[in-house]
Scaffold this active site. Structure first.
Site, mmCIF file in Angstrom:
data_model
loop_
_atom_site.group_PDB
_atom_site.id
_atom_site.type_symbol
_atom_site.label_atom_id
_atom_site.label_comp_id
_atom_site.label_asym_id
_atom_site.label_seq_id
_atom_site.Cartn_x
_atom_site.Cartn_y
_atom_site.Cartn_z
ATOM 1 N N MET A 95 0.484 -1.465 -0.055
ATOM 2 C CA MET A 95 -0.233 0.101 0.188
ATOM 3 C C MET A 95 0.955 1.295 0.017
ATOM 4 S SD MET A 95 -2.839 -1.022 -0.404
ATOM 5 C CE MET A 95 -3.922 -0.073 -0.642
ATOM 6 N N HIS A 114 -2.846 -4.811 -10.366
ATOM 7 C CA HIS A 114 -4.247 -4.498 -9.464
ATOM 8 C C HIS A 114 -5.694 -5.195 -10.051
ATOM 9 C CE1 HIS A 114 -5.841 -0.405 -9.188
ATOM 10 N NE2 HIS A 114 -6.109 -0.332 -10.424
HETATM 11 C C1 GRF Z 1 -5.479 -7.340 -4.162
HETATM 12 O O1 GRF Z 1 -6.545 -7.348 -4.446
HETATM 13 C C2 GRF Z 1 -5.111 -6.460 -5.471
HETATM 14 O O2 GRF Z 1 -5.105 -6.637 -6.721
HETATM 15 C C3 GRF Z 1 -4.834 -4.757 -4.489
HETATM 16 O O3 GRF Z 1 -4.531 -5.526 -3.716
HETATM 17 C C4 GRF Z 1 -5.788 -6.625 -3.240
HETATM 18 C C5 GRF Z 1 -4.687 -7.335 -2.863
HETATM 19 O O4 GRF Z 1 -5.199 -8.564 -1.709
HETATM 20 N N1 GRF Z 1 -2.921 -4.465 -5.397
HETATM 21 P P1 GRF Z 1 -4.512 -9.692 -1.622
HETATM 22 O O5 GRF Z 1 -3.223 -8.874 -0.275
HETATM 23 O O6 GRF Z 1 -3.026 -9.984 -2.143
HETATM 24 O O7 GRF Z 1 -5.006 -11.007 -0.850
#
Ligand code: GRF
Length: 222
Positions: A95, A114
């Site tokens: 993030m 994404h």
């Molecule tokens: C996913 O939807 C990804 O595309 C986005 O953040 C989310 C992460 O999910 N960047 P996770 O932590 O892999 O379950």
């Protein structure tokens, strides 16, 4: 040229880590010529780190608060990744925006996933943005990270339909199924040395055989 060993992957994650898990599973099942050698997180107690632990992968919390600047924090990340001889960095629900120094250090060696068909709906709450816009199809994108937010050259995308009665949760779940397929696939294409980047364009050598639509709701390319 084919690689001699398995590609060494470092994953950056800030949350639940379901994409991390998909990569771990593909790697452990022998479907990936890649191995995750370290997981780094900017949050201390996230499930992604727990997943790493369960699979005996080094998982490290790197505290942003103990670094004065974003550059200093990213330098610490680079040091940890280098220590583990990471060849490809995969952002999986990470993030924070990476600094230009980090991107330059690992140019075309950082992938991100994404949950939208970029360049539509970059940034936070991509599924909510798609629903609000009224699109009939959305999906997910794996791309090389550049200095922008979700702007780098696109490697692979998968398309899913958006239904009238979708909520953010149902759409996110439909997209996530494909995220878990295209991320390991993009890593495998990289590991096989099949990806070439020219400007915004990523081409995939020898992908003709893969061009048929896949079964299920969505369509993946390449
Ligand atoms: C996913 O939807 C990804 O595309 C986005 O953040 C989310 C992460 O999910 N960047 P996770 O932590 O892999 O379950």
């Amino acid at each position: 040229m084919a690689r001699s060993g398995r590609l060494r992957v470092g994953v950056l994650a800030s949350g639940r880590g379901s994409n991390l898990q998909a990569i771990i599973d593909a790697s452990e099942a022998g479907k990936l010529e890649a191995v995750i050698v370290v997981v780094l997180s900017d949050k201390p107690d996230v499930y992604a780190l727990e997943r790493a632990r369960r699979h005996a992968i080094p998982g490290l919390f790197v505290d942003p608060k103990s670094h004065a600047t974003r550059e200093a924090f990213d330098t610490a990340l680079i040091a940890a990744l280098t220590e583990h001889q990471v060849e490809l960095v995969c952002l999986a629900g990470y993030m924070r925006v990476l600094t230009a120094a980090f991107i330059n250090h690992f140019r075309h060696r950082v992938m991100n996933i994404h949950p939208a068909l970029l360049p539509s709906f970059p940034g936070l709450h991509a599924q909510r943005q798609a629903l609000r816009h009224g699109v009939k199809f959305s999906g997910c994108t794996v791309h090389f990270a550049d200095e922008g937010v979700d702007t780098g050259p696109i490697i692979i995308q998968a398309v899913v339909p958006v239904f009238d009665d979708d909520s953010e949760e149902t759409l996110a779940a439909r997209i996530l199924t494909y995220e878990h397929q295209i991320y390991p696939r993009a890593i495998q294409l990289y590991a096989e040395g099949r990806l070439r980047v020219r400007g915004r364009h990523v081409t995939c050598r020898g992908s003709e055989a893969d061009r048929a639509p896949r079964e299920g709701w969505g369509y993946m390319h390449p």
